[in-house]
Design a protein around this motif. Structure first.
Motif, PDB file in Angstrom:
ATOM      1  N   SER A 113       9.386  17.250  -8.968  1.00 23.65           N
ATOM      2  CA  SER A 113      10.063  16.219  -8.119  1.00 23.65           C
ATOM      3  C   SER A 113       8.979  15.590  -7.400  1.00 23.65           C
ATOM      4  N   LEU A 114       9.358  14.283  -7.178  1.00 26.24           N
ATOM      5  CA  LEU A 114       8.673  13.443  -6.526  1.00 26.24           C
ATOM      6  C   LEU A 114       9.452  12.474  -5.630  1.00 26.24           C
ATOM      7  N   ALA A 115       9.366  12.847  -4.349  1.00 23.96           N
ATOM      8  CA  ALA A 115      10.135  11.949  -3.306  1.00 23.96           C
ATOM      9  C   ALA A 115       9.350  10.712  -3.077  1.00 23.96           C
ATOM     10  N   ILE A 116      10.100   9.666  -2.612  1.00 19.32           N
ATOM     11  CA  ILE A 116       9.401   8.578  -2.260  1.00 19.32           C
ATOM     12  C   ILE A 116       9.999   8.195  -0.800  1.00 19.32           C
ATOM     13  N   SER A 155      -7.181   8.891  -5.413  1.00 19.09           N
ATOM     14  CA  SER A 155      -7.240   8.237  -3.959  1.00 19.09           C
ATOM     15  C   SER A 155      -6.343   8.460  -3.056  1.00 19.09           C
ATOM     16  N   PRO A 156      -6.500   8.502  -1.678  1.00 17.55           N
ATOM     17  CA  PRO A 156      -5.391   8.536  -0.800  1.00 17.55           C
ATOM     18  C   PRO A 156      -4.354   7.686  -0.551  1.00 17.55           C
ATOM     19  N   THR A 157      -4.443   6.282  -1.267  1.00 22.96           N
ATOM     20  CA  THR A 157      -3.938   5.299  -1.136  1.00 22.96           C
ATOM     21  C   THR A 157      -3.855   4.495  -2.470  1.00 22.96           C
ATOM     22  N   THR A 211       0.765  -0.955  -0.003  1.00 24.34           N
ATOM     23  CA  THR A 211       0.034  -0.061  -0.173  1.00 24.34           C
ATOM     24  C   THR A 211       0.919   1.066  -0.022  1.00 24.34           C
ATOM     25  N   ILE A 212       0.703   2.233  -0.865  1.00 25.29           N
ATOM     26  CA  ILE A 212       1.353   3.522  -1.061  1.00 25.29           C
ATOM     27  C   ILE A 212       0.427   4.424  -0.694  1.00 25.29           C
ATOM     28  N   LEU A 213       0.921   5.317   0.257  1.00 23.39           N
ATOM     29  CA  LEU A 213       0.088   6.622   1.074  1.00 23.39           C
ATOM     30  C   LEU A 213       0.645   7.816  -0.019  1.00 23.39           C
ATOM     31  N   ALA A 259       5.390   6.065   0.954  1.00 27.27           N
ATOM     32  CA  ALA A 259       4.523   7.268   0.552  1.00 27.27           C
ATOM     33  C   ALA A 259       5.129   8.205  -0.500  1.00 27.27           C
ATOM     34  N   LEU A 260       4.186   8.860  -1.471  1.00 25.56           N
ATOM     35  CA  LEU A 260       4.620   9.603  -2.520  1.00 25.56           C
ATOM     36  C   LEU A 260       4.735  11.231  -1.857  1.00 25.56           C
ATOM     37  N   ILE A 261       5.839  11.873  -1.985  1.00 26.94           N
ATOM     38  CA  ILE A 261       5.641  13.066  -1.473  1.00 26.94           C
ATOM     39  C   ILE A 261       5.895  14.138  -2.807  1.00 26.94           C
ATOM     40  N   PRO A 262       4.872  14.832  -3.196  1.00 20.51           N
ATOM     41  CA  PRO A 262       5.019  15.674  -4.424  1.00 20.51           C
ATOM     42  C   PRO A 262       5.670  16.624  -3.774  1.00 20.51           C
TER      43      PRO A 262
END
Length: 84
Positions: free
Chosen positions: A53-56, A15-17, A2-4, A76-79
């Motif tokens: 950028s997209l941090a994980i 979706s949030p996940t 599961t990815i947040l 989690a994907l951090i935009p």
């Protein structure tokens, strides 16, 4: 797995996940590293590739593309964020 999702990534996916199968995906290789996950998600949701950028994060820590991931990890994907 599961990815947040947060911010614009949540808007792109709708979706949030997001759940990713942890077994073979119709003959395709399951992502085993952050880099493979980034590529996999970019193919599923091409708009993610347009972000500046997209941090994980894996288990509450920013992760490099070489970091191995497992089904039990919190991902989690951090935009990109802006502030003032």
């Amino acid at each position: 797995m599961t990815i947040l999702l947060f911010g614009v990534t949540k808007d792109i996916v709708g979706s949030p996940t997001l759940s990713i199968p942890t077994s073979t995906i119709t003959g395709k290789k399951v992502p085993k590293t952050v880099g493979e996950l980034r590529t996999y998600l970019g193919k599923l949701y091409p708009k993610l590739n347009t972000l500046s950028s997209l941090a994980i994060a894996v288990n509450n820590a920013y992760a490099e593309d070489e970091k191995e991931i497992h089904s039990y990890d919190e991902i989690a994907l951090i935009p990109p964020v802006s502030g003032g």
